[in-house]
Design a protein around this motif. Structure first.
Motif, PDB file in Angstrom:
ATOM      1  N   GLY A 127       0.787  -1.234   0.000  1.00  9.42           N
ATOM      2  CA  GLY A 127       0.000   0.000   0.000  1.00  9.42           C
ATOM      3  C   GLY A 127       0.816   1.280   0.000  1.00  9.42           C
ATOM      4  N   THR A 128       2.143   1.166   0.042  1.00 10.97           N
ATOM      5  CA  THR A 128       3.018   2.336   0.045  1.00 10.97           C
ATOM      6  C   THR A 128       3.666   2.484  -1.325  1.00 10.97           C
ATOM      7  OG1 THR A 128       3.495   2.067   2.408  1.00 10.97           O
ATOM      8  CG2 THR A 128       5.065   3.372   1.125  1.00 10.97           C
ATOM      9  N   LEU A 129       3.665   3.708  -1.852  1.00 10.71           N
ATOM     10  CA  LEU A 129       4.344   3.990  -3.114  1.00 10.71           C
ATOM     11  C   LEU A 129       5.823   4.189  -2.837  1.00 10.71           C
ATOM     12  CD1 LEU A 129       4.425   4.774  -6.138  1.00 10.71           C
ATOM     13  CD2 LEU A 129       3.930   7.129  -5.414  1.00 10.71           C
ATOM     14  N   TRP A 130       6.667   3.375  -3.473  1.00 11.79           N
ATOM     15  CA  TRP A 130       8.123   3.514  -3.390  1.00 11.79           C
ATOM     16  C   TRP A 130       8.584   4.107  -4.706  1.00 11.79           C
ATOM     17  CZ3 TRP A 130      11.716   1.173   0.274  1.00 11.79           C
ATOM     18  CH2 TRP A 130      11.073   0.658   1.403  1.00 11.79           C
ATOM     19  N   PHE A 131       9.348   5.218  -4.615  1.00 16.07           N
ATOM     20  CA  PHE A 131       9.781   5.883  -5.842  1.00 16.07           C
ATOM     21  C   PHE A 131      11.224   6.349  -5.738  1.00 16.07           C
ATOM     22  CE2 PHE A 131      10.140   9.695  -8.604  1.00 16.07           C
ATOM     23  CZ  PHE A 131      10.064   9.020  -9.807  1.00 16.07           C
ATOM     24  N   ILE A 148       7.746  13.556 -11.258  1.00 11.72           N
ATOM     25  CA  ILE A 148       6.778  14.533 -10.785  1.00 11.72           C
ATOM     26  C   ILE A 148       5.650  13.726 -10.152  1.00 11.72           C
ATOM     27  CG2 ILE A 148       5.179  16.371 -11.413  1.00 11.72           C
ATOM     28  CD1 ILE A 148       7.174  17.017 -13.722  1.00 11.72           C
ATOM     29  N   LEU A 149       5.551  13.859  -8.835  1.00 13.07           N
ATOM     30  CA  LEU A 149       4.608  13.074  -8.049  1.00 13.07           C
ATOM     31  C   LEU A 149       3.392  13.913  -7.716  1.00 13.07           C
ATOM     32  CD1 LEU A 149       3.709  10.723  -6.195  1.00 13.07           C
ATOM     33  CD2 LEU A 149       5.302  11.606  -4.483  1.00 13.07           C
ATOM     34  N   ASP A 150       2.231  13.456  -8.149  1.00 14.34           N
ATOM     35  CA  ASP A 150       0.957  14.082  -7.805  1.00 14.34           C
ATOM     36  C   ASP A 150       0.543  13.511  -6.451  1.00 14.34           C
ATOM     37  OD1 ASP A 150      -1.811  14.546  -7.426  1.00 14.34           O
ATOM     38  OD2 ASP A 150      -2.150  14.676  -9.579  1.00 14.34           O
ATOM     39  N   LEU A 151       0.602  14.333  -5.409  1.00 13.29           N
ATOM     40  CA  LEU A 151       0.297  13.847  -4.068  1.00 13.29           C
ATOM     41  C   LEU A 151      -1.187  13.584  -3.845  1.00 13.29           C
ATOM     42  CD1 LEU A 151       2.717  15.885  -1.783  1.00 13.29           C
ATOM     43  CD2 LEU A 151       2.850  13.473  -2.433  1.00 13.29           C
ATOM     44  N   THR A 152      -2.034  14.128  -4.673  1.00  9.10           N
ATOM     45  CA  THR A 152      -3.466  13.851  -4.538  1.00  9.10           C
ATOM     46  C   THR A 152      -3.773  12.456  -5.058  1.00  9.10           C
ATOM     47  OG1 THR A 152      -3.976  16.198  -4.763  1.00  9.10           O
ATOM     48  CG2 THR A 152      -5.792  14.639  -5.096  1.00  9.10           C
ATOM     49  N   ALA A 153      -3.322  12.159  -6.267  1.00  5.03           N
ATOM     50  CA  ALA A 153      -3.609  10.863  -6.899  1.00  5.03           C
ATOM     51  C   ALA A 153      -2.568   9.797  -6.553  1.00  5.03           C
ATOM     52  CB  ALA A 153      -3.659  11.046  -8.412  1.00  5.03           C
ATOM     53  N   LEU A 154      -1.457  10.211  -5.917  1.00  6.02           N
ATOM     54  CA  LEU A 154      -0.319   9.315  -5.673  1.00  6.02           C
ATOM     55  C   LEU A 154       0.120   8.634  -6.986  1.00  6.02           C
ATOM     56  CD1 LEU A 154      -0.690   7.594  -2.195  1.00  6.02           C
ATOM     57  CD2 LEU A 154       0.839   9.436  -2.917  1.00  6.02           C
ATOM     58  N   ALA A 155       0.300   9.474  -8.000  1.00  6.89           N
ATOM     59  CA  ALA A 155       0.721   8.997  -9.312  1.00  6.89           C
ATOM     60  C   ALA A 155       1.989   9.728  -9.716  1.00  6.89           C
ATOM     61  CB  ALA A 155      -0.382   9.252 -10.338  1.00  6.89           C
TER      62      ALA A 155
END
Length: 161
Positions: A127-131, A148-155
C-alpha cells in the motif's frame, strides 16, 4: 487541488543535467522539490536555487563536502539533513532517505522516496508507493530521469532526458 512534488536524486554535480532538471520542474509548476541525495558539490545547489519551488531533502553517501554544502543550503534557504526524514504534505505521510536500506520503517507511510542505486523504482509495496527517479548523474546518456509526483492521486510522471 493537486500538489505536485518534483523528485530528483543522484545529480553528482552534473551541472548540465541540473539545469535541465530546473527547467523541467519549473515548466511543470511543481509545488516543492525533494532531492534524495548525492548532490556532491555546493555549485550544484547554486543551480538548484533557480527552482521556482522550495527545495528540501537528504544528504547522500557522496555528499562529502558537507561544510560547503551546509553553507550553500543556509545561503539558499534549502532544508537538508542526514538520514531518513518524514514530511506530511497534502495529507500524505512521506519518508525520504538516500539509501533504501536506511529506511527506519515504511509503516504508516504513503510514499517512500529514495535514491542511491541510480535505478528507477516506481512500485507499490503493502500500500506504500516507493519511488526512486533513477539516474541523474549523466552516466547513461538519454536515461536521466526525474519524477513529478501528484500527491493527490499518488501517481508519478517520469521525465526522461
Amino acid at each position: 487541488v493537486d500538489v505536485l512534488l518534483g523528485v530528483v536524486s543522484d545529480t553528482h554535480n552534473n551541472l548540465t543535467n541540473v539545469e535541465r532538471i530546473v527547467d523541467i520542474f519549473n515548466r511543470a509548476g511543481v509545488d516543492r522539490v525533494v532531492h534524495t541525495g548525492d548532490i556532491t558539490q555546493a555549485k550544484t545547489l547554486a543551480v538548484l536555487a533557480r527552482l521556482a519551488a522550495p527545495l528540501c531533502g537528504v544528504f547522500g553517501n557522496n555528499d562529502l563536502e558537507r561544510d560547503d554544502l551546509d553553507v550553500a543550503c543556509r545561503h539558499h534557504g534549502f532544508d537538508f539533513a542526514d538520514g531518513a526524514r518524514r514530511f506530511d504534505w497534502n495529507e500524505r505521510r512521506i519518508v525520504v532517505v538516500h539509501d533504501p536500506i536506511d529506511i527506519p520503517s515504511a509503516e504508516n507511510a504513503d510514499v517512500v522516496l529514495h535514491g542511491h542505486n541510480h535505478r528507477t523504482v516506481n512500485e507499490r509495496r503493502d500500500g506504500t508507493l516507493w519511488f526512486n527517479p533513477g539516474e541523474c548523474a549523466g552516466h547513461l546518456t538519454g536515461h536521466n530521469r526525474v519524477g513529478i509526483l501528484d500527491l493527490t492521486a499518488l501517481a508519478v510522471r517520469i521525465e526522461t532526458f
